[in-house]
Enzyme design. Structure first.
Site, PDB file in Angstrom:
ATOM      1  N   HIS A 118      10.202  -4.463  -1.655  1.00  0.00           N
ATOM      2  CA  HIS A 118      11.445  -5.592  -1.270  1.00  0.00           C
ATOM      3  C   HIS A 118      12.676  -4.821  -0.870  1.00  0.00           C
ATOM      4  CE1 HIS A 118       9.322  -9.208  -2.134  1.00  0.00           C
ATOM      5  NE2 HIS A 118       9.029  -9.092  -3.053  1.00  0.00           N
ATOM      6  N   HIS A 151       5.688  -2.416  -5.447  1.00  0.00           N
ATOM      7  CA  HIS A 151       5.777  -3.741  -4.826  1.00  0.00           C
ATOM      8  C   HIS A 151       7.469  -3.995  -4.728  1.00  0.00           C
ATOM      9  CE1 HIS A 151       5.635  -7.972  -3.976  1.00  0.00           C
ATOM     10  NE2 HIS A 151       6.628  -8.233  -4.925  1.00  0.00           N
ATOM     11  N   GLU A 152       8.215  -3.730  -5.823  1.00  0.00           N
ATOM     12  CA  GLU A 152       9.561  -4.140  -5.905  1.00  0.00           C
ATOM     13  C   GLU A 152      10.291  -3.172  -4.989  1.00  0.00           C
ATOM     14  OE1 GLU A 152      10.378  -6.679  -7.248  1.00  0.00           O
ATOM     15  OE2 GLU A 152       8.677  -6.941  -8.205  1.00  0.00           O
ATOM     16  N   GLU A 173       6.408 -12.169  -0.054  1.00  0.00           N
ATOM     17  CA  GLU A 173       5.516 -11.532  -0.952  1.00  0.00           C
ATOM     18  C   GLU A 173       4.337 -10.821  -0.451  1.00  0.00           C
ATOM     19  OE1 GLU A 173       6.347 -11.173  -4.087  1.00  0.00           O
ATOM     20  OE2 GLU A 173       8.314 -11.969  -3.883  1.00  0.00           O
TER      21      GLU A 173
END
Length: 341
Positions: free
Chosen positions: A134, A130-131, A202
């Protein structure tokens, strides 16, 4: 597109900064605020990631002192086609993580010790995916710079309380009312910009992160555990620097639940539901692809199968339930349990 959004957000933040400066010191205060805003923008572009990491007392690690954590990030970065980011650990029992950096070549990811202790190997991989999403979407530049500028605007509002209330100051035409506006409206406006930056992104990072790790339910399980842990365990560093809250995968602040309009993150339940739907879609697509590849059964294949010595083959025994894998430190999770435990 992210470059345009970043430029627009910087313009909004600069305008807010100048507006607060005007309320505090009139035209002169506005010009000073413009100079300060320009300097803050430049400083933020080059150093915001270092400031955010420092605020959370993150320590850089490598393959020598955190081999499994480093290997997880390295493998995911290769899978996503990204340069290897710098990896950091935060000595904090609250499970959480964030990414920062002005571009993929200068990115950094940070995970708390609480995250590594509470989550399984697969869940840690999903969170770091997930990071990295980003980073790949170049969200980190905007989110990190907004964190720095929002903190600066909040500080300017506090400055107004001490120095803007002098009624004898001819430059301050708004007097005490201007001070109240500077104290209340400016930090609130900065919070609104933070929400605009983080909430929509998100979901996209969840989707892309699930694609990188290949298992949406890993991330769904991780989000549930992190949310449960964040409710029970305080994060003093995040409480001291609330302008950085939107960087984390789950809101690290321990304040009471607010309406969705005023939340820095989307509802965790909504994010989990979206990941569950994604998992169902992926399973359906895989099933359809497998059925297209499977050959039609032949008559010979429909006869009683026989084993290698001419005997009827025994039906396969059901597989034993797989024991939960330990987390990257060789221990079974002992941290906060979510509904997926």
């Amino acid at each position: 597109m992210n470059t345009i959004r970043t430029a627009m957000l910087l313009a909004v933040m600069t305008a807010l900064f100048m507006g607060v400066g005007f309320l505090i010191g009139g035209t002169g205060g506005m010009m000073i605020a413009l100079v300060v805003a320009a300097g803050t923008n430049l400083f933020s572009y080059w150093n915001a990631d270092k400031m955010v990491l420092s605020m959370n007392r993150a320590v850089e690690v490598d393959a020598n002192n955190a081999p499994e954590y480093y290997a997880i990030v390295q493998g995911l970065a290769q899978r996503a086609g990204l340069p290897m980011p710098r990896t950091y650990l935060i000595d904090n029992p609250q499970p959480n993580a964030f990414a920062t950096g002005r571009n993929p070549q200068n990115a950094a990811v940070a995970a708390s010790t609480g995250l590594l202790q509470a989550l399984t190997h697969e869940e840690v991989a999903a969170v770091m995916a997930h990071e990295l999403a980003h980073v790949q979407h170049r969200d980190t530049l905007t989110m990190t710079m907004v964190a720095t500028l929002a903190g600066a605007i909040s500080m300017l509002g506090n400055f107004a309380f001490f120095f803007g209330g002098n009624r004898d100051n001819n430059n301050n035409k708004f007097g005490f009312v201007g001070v109240l506006v500077a104290m209340i409206v400016a930090p609130f406006a900065a919070m609104i910009v933070q929400m605009a930056v983080s909430r929509t992104r998100e979901y996209e990072a969840d989707r892309r992160g699930a694609e990188i790790c290949g298992h949406p339910l890993w991330l769904a399980s991780a989000l549930d555990k992190i949310a449960c842990g964040a409710e029970r365990i305080r994060n003093p560093d995040a409480e001291r620097n609330p302008a950085t809250a939107h960087l984390f995968i789950i809101n690290p602040l321990s304040g009471e639940r607010m309406d969705n309009l005023f939340s820095t993150h989307p509802s965790t339940d909504n994010r989990i539901a979206a990941l569950q739907a994604m998992a169902r879609d992926m399973a359906g697509n895989n099933s359809q692809a497998a059925s297209r590849r499977a050959p039609a059964p032949r008559q010979a294949d429909m006869q009683q199968p026989s084993g290698p010595w001419g005997q009827a083959a025994q039906p396969e025994q059901p597989a034993q339930a797989e024991k939960p894998k330990p987390n990257p430190w060789g221990r079974n999770p002992t941290g906060p349990k979510g509904r997926w435990s």
